[in-house]
Design a protein around this motif. Sequence first.
Motif, PDB file in Angstrom:
ATOM      1  N   PRO A   1       0.806  -1.228   0.000  1.00  0.00           N
ATOM      2  CA  PRO A   1       0.000   0.000   0.000  1.00  0.00           C
ATOM      3  C   PRO A   1       0.839   1.277   0.000  1.00  0.00           C
ATOM      4  N   ALA A   2       1.984   1.271   0.646  1.00  0.00           N
ATOM      5  CA  ALA A   2       2.802   2.479   0.699  1.00  0.00           C
ATOM      6  C   ALA A   2       3.348   2.855  -0.675  1.00  0.00           C
TER       7      ALA A   2
ATOM      8  N   SER B   1      -1.727   5.217  -1.044  1.00  0.00           N
ATOM      9  CA  SER B   1      -0.871   6.119  -0.267  1.00  0.00           C
ATOM     10  C   SER B   1      -1.229   7.588  -0.467  1.00  0.00           C
TER      11      SER B   1
ATOM     12  N   ASN C   1       8.340   3.672  -1.748  1.00  0.00           N
ATOM     13  CA  ASN C   1       8.101   4.608  -0.648  1.00  0.00           C
ATOM     14  C   ASN C   1       7.559   5.947  -1.138  1.00  0.00           C
ATOM     15  N   GLY C   2       7.185   5.995  -2.408  1.00  0.00           N
ATOM     16  CA  GLY C   2       6.578   7.204  -2.930  1.00  0.00           C
ATOM     17  C   GLY C   2       7.549   8.202  -3.524  1.00  0.00           C
TER      18      GLY C   2
ATOM     19  N   SER D   1       6.185   1.561  -8.129  1.00  0.00           N
ATOM     20  CA  SER D   1       4.884   1.722  -7.499  1.00  0.00           C
ATOM     21  C   SER D   1       3.803   1.138  -8.400  1.00  0.00           C
TER      22      SER D   1
END
Length: 821
Positions: A16-17, A23, A161-162, A422
């Motif tokens: 999900p992150a 996120s 982690n975005g 992602s």
Amino acid sequence: MSVATDVLGDYAPKAPAGDLYASAEPSVAGKWAMMANGLAGLCEGDWAHMHEQVSRQIQDLGLTFRVTGDEDEREWPLNPMPVIIGTQEWYDIARGLIQRADLLERVVADIYGDQQLILDGHLPAALVSGSRHFVPKMVGVPPPDGHYIHVYAVDLARGPNGEWRVLADRVRFATGIGYTLENRIALSRSTSTLLSDINARRLANFFTRLRDGIAADCQRDEPRIALLTPGRFNQSYPEQAHLARYLGFPLVEGSDLTVSQDKLYVRTIAGPKRIDALWRWIDTRHLDPLSFDARSHIGVPDLFEACSKGGLMVANWPGAGVLEARAFAAFLPRLCRTLLGRDLLLPNVATWWCGQENEAHVVHERFDEMVISSAFGGAVEGLPQGRTTAGASFSASERQTLFDAIERRPMDYAGQEIVHLSTTPALIGDRFEPRPFTLRAFVARDGDGNWAVMPGGFARLSSSGDLRSSLMGSGDLSADVCVVDDLPVHQDSLLSQGAAPAIRRSGGILASQAADNLFWFSRYTERAEMTVRIIRTLLGSSMEADGGVGRDSESLGHLVQLLVQWGAIAQDDAKLPLTQICGLAFSDREKLGAVTTLINTSRSIGRSLRDRMSNDVWRIANRPAPVVDQHHAESMIKATNSLIERFAAIAGLQRENMVRSPAWRFADMGRRLERALNLCRITRQLSTPTEDQNDLGILLDLCDSQIAYRSRYLAAPMLEPVLDLVLLDPENPRSLMFQIEAMASHIMALPQLLADGIPEPPMREVRAISSHLQSTPADAMTVDAVHDIELRLLALSDAISTRYFLQYEKSGKPEQHSFLA
């Protein structure tokens, strides 16, 4: 069918992150939910209908692409669910892209200028000279106003982690920018007001600024900017055609252009017209065979001279692609600190160039943790075709072969960290699934020389997670990228930017090659139609109530001989049963005159006219020939009826929807000339002195003049009345005289090279034919007289070609055209 209130409620990515939706900040997540629920509402939960709706819009736009190795184009795979990015996240991305554009501009200006970065040790000389896109001849040749880069693309990846990272810089061509535009148009049409409801930023202003940026660096007011394409066989040709049409740029190939007195001109039907700027989609090495690569067949001789003398602006400047080498990524962080005084806002994928001893050691030690690439692109030993390959996937023997190759030529290799992508929600079938993605963003210079970032982009989605190639592959999906605001956004349009332009009624220039293609597209289409009419008549579907031609009649032999003469069947095939003859004439791909071959050829030429055809015309013209059962007459009759309707639709759309510009005139002139030639050939076969009523009835059928004859004469077909109707009657739109007068009207309206008032050769030829027909009575239209007119028509065809089209001095007219003349 009831629709769930939250269709993303059961969406569950593994990480999900690292998922864009999972996120997202609450306000942005709300936009995702609004879009997904809105899609469900539009299709009332029938997701197949939503996929069909998007596919229909893609087909209407004519949006296609070609996978490497494919002969035919594929429909563009657009996912109904866009990639949604919030304002703040996009603001950070845009800042990083602008910084990167500044950095790359400075680096390439130094490489082709003072080369101080090399002298000071910030760039290894081997890094520059080793690149296959470095062009030594461009050193010391600055562009007008000093701008090397006008538009460029960046491949971005979002980590688990975005964080966003740059995968690749694409400075040569901004491939994908046209698909981005079409994605947005198709999605907007498919989803009603949903994009407005989520406050998605518009793209039109970006394209206006791009156009203004190129124009600003030209040396004239209202400059003429052209898009230079390598041609219809290039993988991204469809998007190049869409871009040219959207931006109003002439779409030109190298053969359309010529350099004179250090200026670039496009060959048009009205003579050469100056081109002030080129947005090129051709590699530098192919641009000028005299200066770069003598083997190039798609470039323009002396183009380098036009650039070096300041007579031409090119976007992007030749040689700028030197920055695309993967090895360059290893030096950009240091160069950013050196030139801009700060760190990169958007970091690269960590890269180690094996041309440096320490970095080569790191690659060797951490081999299984990296992907290994050709440092400069192209094939290198151990990496066929320069393919990027995960180190862990090498066998022991493959690994040793690669290590030995790196030891021999370390500068040819680079190692990069493995990027874990992602995911983003994608509508797959009837549910939303997480798909790994990369994003291609676009940056352009505006009219003030500042950078503008497109508020969105083009996402590639993969089921495998392998998106290392820059090209769309089989099984990949595309998605629109929407940057969403909290407040509603102004709905811009490309055509509504700035002050209203001066009113004009001309349609711009018509390049000689475009006129040539329009002319021959219509000729092939008309030839295919007449061949289909002959096949239909042979199969017994003439307008006579008592059926078609008798199997053993002399009329049958005349029609079959026409198919032989036109290259639809071989002479030996004429002895076969009727159904087999028609099947061969319809489907034999080895015969130049067979219906399937003619349709395929017209489709091929039509692909060069994508920027000049409406979507309706293109959709119909690009349909393949129908597949028929060659052993069943009913199957072929059904196909012939369908094709005649198709040809009528193309002709009708061109007649009713095309502005009466030179482009329309060449398209219609090609149809008229081919129809006139066909009339002569058919008449010579079917108007024998014996006055066979069956032959004359078939002649009326093939000329679509049976009803006109019956309404005029209360008698069976007779030779002189039939000849008057199909050859000499100027009121019959299928007659020879009508075609001649239409061509005369077209030629009269076309521009002349000289203002001396003297008719040019095409006008003299068509007037001579017209005068001859006007003074000849029906009883004098013998077989020999008709043959004489046919020869005059061929001379007219040559005169049109010589006057208006490009001449192929070495090889003559392209072979596929020659048999029609």
